[in-house]
Each structure stands twice: as C-alpha cells, then as structure tokens.
Design a protein around this motif. Structure first.
Motif, mmCIF file in Angstrom:
data_model
loop_
_atom_site.group_PDB
_atom_site.id
_atom_site.type_symbol
_atom_site.label_atom_id
_atom_site.label_comp_id
_atom_site.label_asym_id
_atom_site.label_seq_id
_atom_site.Cartn_x
_atom_site.Cartn_y
_atom_site.Cartn_z
ATOM 1 N N VAL A 54 0.834 -1.208 0.000
ATOM 2 C CA VAL A 54 0.000 0.000 0.000
ATOM 3 C C VAL A 54 0.872 1.262 0.000
ATOM 4 C CG1 VAL A 54 -1.683 1.313 1.354
ATOM 5 C CG2 VAL A 54 -1.947 -1.164 1.101
ATOM 6 N N ASN A 60 -1.763 7.206 -2.754
ATOM 7 C CA ASN A 60 -2.668 6.094 -2.494
ATOM 8 C C ASN A 60 -3.403 6.360 -1.178
ATOM 9 O OD1 ASN A 60 -3.808 3.624 -3.171
ATOM 10 N ND2 ASN A 60 -2.295 2.445 -2.029
ATOM 11 N N GLN A 366 -8.355 3.605 -7.535
ATOM 12 C CA GLN A 366 -7.691 3.275 -6.279
ATOM 13 C C GLN A 366 -8.306 2.029 -5.638
ATOM 14 O OE1 GLN A 366 -6.318 6.149 -3.456
ATOM 15 N NE2 GLN A 366 -6.821 7.871 -4.778
ATOM 16 N N ASN A 370 -6.005 -1.377 -5.169
ATOM 17 C CA ASN A 370 -5.721 -1.894 -3.824
ATOM 18 C C ASN A 370 -6.378 -3.245 -3.584
ATOM 19 O OD1 ASN A 370 -4.198 0.226 -2.031
ATOM 20 N ND2 ASN A 370 -5.581 1.411 -3.309
#
Length: 393
Positions: A54, A60, A366, A370
C-alpha cells in the motif's frame, strides 16, 4: 544477559515458565529440537508486507492509515527487526544441530535465493517500465528512472551488482547483507550479548552522526543506500536478541507496568507528532515543531517508536493468543512465505504506480488497484500454503 549460552535453553511456545528457571539467567545454548514458529512473527511480517504494498503507491489513499502515518516508524522497521528475529530462530540452533559448515551453506543458499528474487524483480521492473514509456511517452519520476537513464543494459548490470539500488527495490539487498553477517552476529553473541549490542549501537550512532558512512548507490542523489546498512543493522541485531529473550521468557518478554506505561505514552506522542493531520482533514495536533525523523538512518525517534511497539507486542499474552486466531490465517501465511509475497506486492505496486501516473488516481481506480493487489498477495499465500501442505498429506 551476558552470553548466548546463557540465553537459549527454554523452547518457544506457550505454557508457564518453570519456577526453577531464574528470570535473570536466561540461556542461549541452542535447543536440541527445531524451534516452533512464533505466530506473532508471521502475522506481523504478513501485515508489514501488506502495508509495504500500500505504501509503495504514491497518492494512495489507504496509505494514509498505515503505520507510517500513525507514528514515527513504519513497516520497514518491522520487516528488518523480524528478519533478525527469524534468523536467530532459523539458524541460531542450527549451528549446533547441523554443524557450522552446513549452517553456513544454508545461509548462503538463502542469500542466493533472495538475490535471485531481487534480480528478477529488477529485470521485470525495468522491462515493464520501458514498455510503459514506449506506449505512453511518459517517463518515471523516480524509482528505476536513474537506471534507465544509464541505458537499459548498463542500468540492469549496475543494479545486479547492487551498485545502483532504485527506490522500492532497495530493502532486499539490505536483507542479503544482514543475513550474510548473521554468523558473525551469532558467534559474537555467544561470547557476550551486551558487547554485540554495544558495538551494533555504536555503528548505528556513527551512521546518524556522519551521513557519509554508507555504501555507494549510483541511483541515489546522495550516492548512498537509502536503507543505510550501518544504521539498519542495529534493528537486525535487536531482533536477534529479542528472539533469545523471548525464548528465555517462555515466549514473552517480562511485563512491567512502568515499561508498558512508558511505551504507550511514547506511542501516543508518536501518533500526535507523526500523524498526517492535514491529509486527514483534522486540526494539527503536533506538540512540537520538528521535522519528521530521518528514515534512512533510523533516527532515534524512529528507533524508540519501533522498540516501544515491539515491547508491547512481545510482552502481552493477549497478542500471542490473538496471533493464533483463524481470521488471521491468510496474513500469517503471507508472513511464512514472505519472499514470494514481497515480490508479488512489489509488482502489484509497480502496476498501481503506472496506472495512477497514466490515468490519475481516481477513487474507482484506487479501489480496484488496492483490492486487486491485496487479493493477489493473499491468494498467493493461500496457494503456497496449500502446496506446502500437500506433500505432507
């Protein structure tokens, strides 16, 4: 805690420490049987690997809530400290069980395996970024950009020689170096643990005083390794000593109310001082107007932060019980297959960085990046676990 022979007789695991074993005289003589894995280590390492994925994607949103935004230290400190811990567990007793020569061969094979993963990651990263550049006309702002500026082949060769370490691919070379030095650490601890800690701490202090004490890195602005090995080795050595102390305490560090109170107070200070208040849209609660502590040299504030966190984790029985919870099994598996999961996370983060740079990090993108990356890492861990169990069945 004078020597390794005095610190390693008690095996890992649960149970009550025998009353006859004095707390002030733990033993370091390697046990005759292979030690049991400590689930806390695997769970913590698994969490660190997920956080590294991450954190390795700039802009992010989930990175706002990983460890590095909740205090001074981050997943890298956890990774290196647990590398020292795991090295002591895996190879400490092996010197007596299998002999010095066989243990050195196994350590050498492990170093070679880590190097091959580093080489594969470097080659894959250079090829993927080069293809992306040709397709989009964009150029990377950092990462492997210095290597590509040298030319694809020259940059690759310097990277393989560990003379040019790009961002995001610079922690495995540190791991190789520290693991190669583990035999010296181990036999030094056999003679005196405090002496090894003192020498290691002196090197850490010297690296923090004189920033030129480093290894060369042609891919860095300051020509040094980002993870300065003269500083980061202190965490590795502390991890090795931690493994011995935990074994001597029957799986736990001694709980002291005053020590736990100080550790909690420091973590609260770290949260207030190191929290990303502006990014969270909250008033700035930092009590001191100081710069963020330097990561490259493990500045004192960072070192104290990871030590406070480590003490609470390894002295609390509840944490040991929680680490065996079935709900954490996949994260535990990530920690047990750390090298493969790290490689998968690096490539997933690379794709994420490319997508963010090409299309901008919108919320749908995003979420997709992720969830896909974390699912890939957890799915790979489950597959590797099943493959490891199948032959035994």
């Amino acid at each position: 805690m004078n020597s390794l022979d005095e610190l390693e007789r008690a095996p890992f695991g649960g149970g009550v420490m025998p009353a006859a074993a004095p707390a002030s005289a733990p033993s370091l003589e390697p046990p005759s049987k292979k030690p049991v894995r400590d689930a806390r280590v695997d769970v913590l390492r698994g969490l660190a690997l997920l956080m590294i994925f991450v954190d390795h994607i700039p802009r992010n949103a989930p990175a706002l809530f990983t460890l590095h935004n909740l205090g001074f230290s981050d997943a890298a400190e956890i990774f290196v400290l647990l590398a020292g811990y795991s090295s002591m567990v895996a190879y400490g007793g092996l010197f007596d069980r299998a002999g010095v020569r066989e243990t050195l061969v196994r350590i050498g094979r492990r170093c070679l395996r880590i190097y091959l993963f580093q080489a594969g990651l470097l080659l894959a990263t250079l090829v993927i970024v080069r293809i992306w550049m040709d397709l989009t006309g964009l150029t990377p702002r950092f990462g492997v950009a210095p290597l590509l500026q040298m030319g694809l082949l020259p940059g690759l060769l310097r990277g393989l020689a560990l003379n040019a370490l790009p961002n995001y691919l610079d922690i495995l070379p540190l791991y190789i170096l520290l693991l190669a030095l583990f035999p010296a650490v181990y036999f030094g601890m056999r003679r005196g643990i405090w002496g090894v800690l003192a020498l290691s701490g002196t090197l850490w202090l010297a690296a923090n005083v004189d920033y030129t004490l480093n290894l060369p890195n042609a891919a860095a602005v300051d020509d040094g390794w980002y993870f300065n090995p003269f500083a980061w080795q202190f965490l590795f050595v502390i991890g090795a000593v931690l493994a011995v102390a935990v074994r001597a305490g029957d799986g736990l560090l001694p709980w002291r109310n005053w020590a736990a109170g100080l550790a909690c107070a420091y973590l609260v200070f770290g949260l207030l001082q190191g929290g990303s208040w502006s990014d969270w849209g909250l008033p700035d609660l930092r009590p001191l107007a100081i710069a963020a502590p330097d990561k490259s040299h493990v500045a004192p504030l960072r070192l104290l932060h990871i030590l406070a966190l480590t003490y609470l984790i390894f002295s609390a029985p509840a944490v040991r019980r929680l680490s065996g919870w079935r709900g954490l099994r996949l994260i535990d598996a990530c920690g047990r297959h750390s090298l493969e999961i790290f490689a998968a996370g690096c490539l997933a983060a690379l794709i994420g960085r490319i997508l963010y740079r090409t299309f901008d990090p919108t919320w749908p993108l995003q979420i997709a990046v992720n969830l896909t990356g974390l699912a890939l890492m957890l799915g790979l861990a489950k597959f590797l676990d099943a493959r490891a169990v199948a032959p035994r069945r």
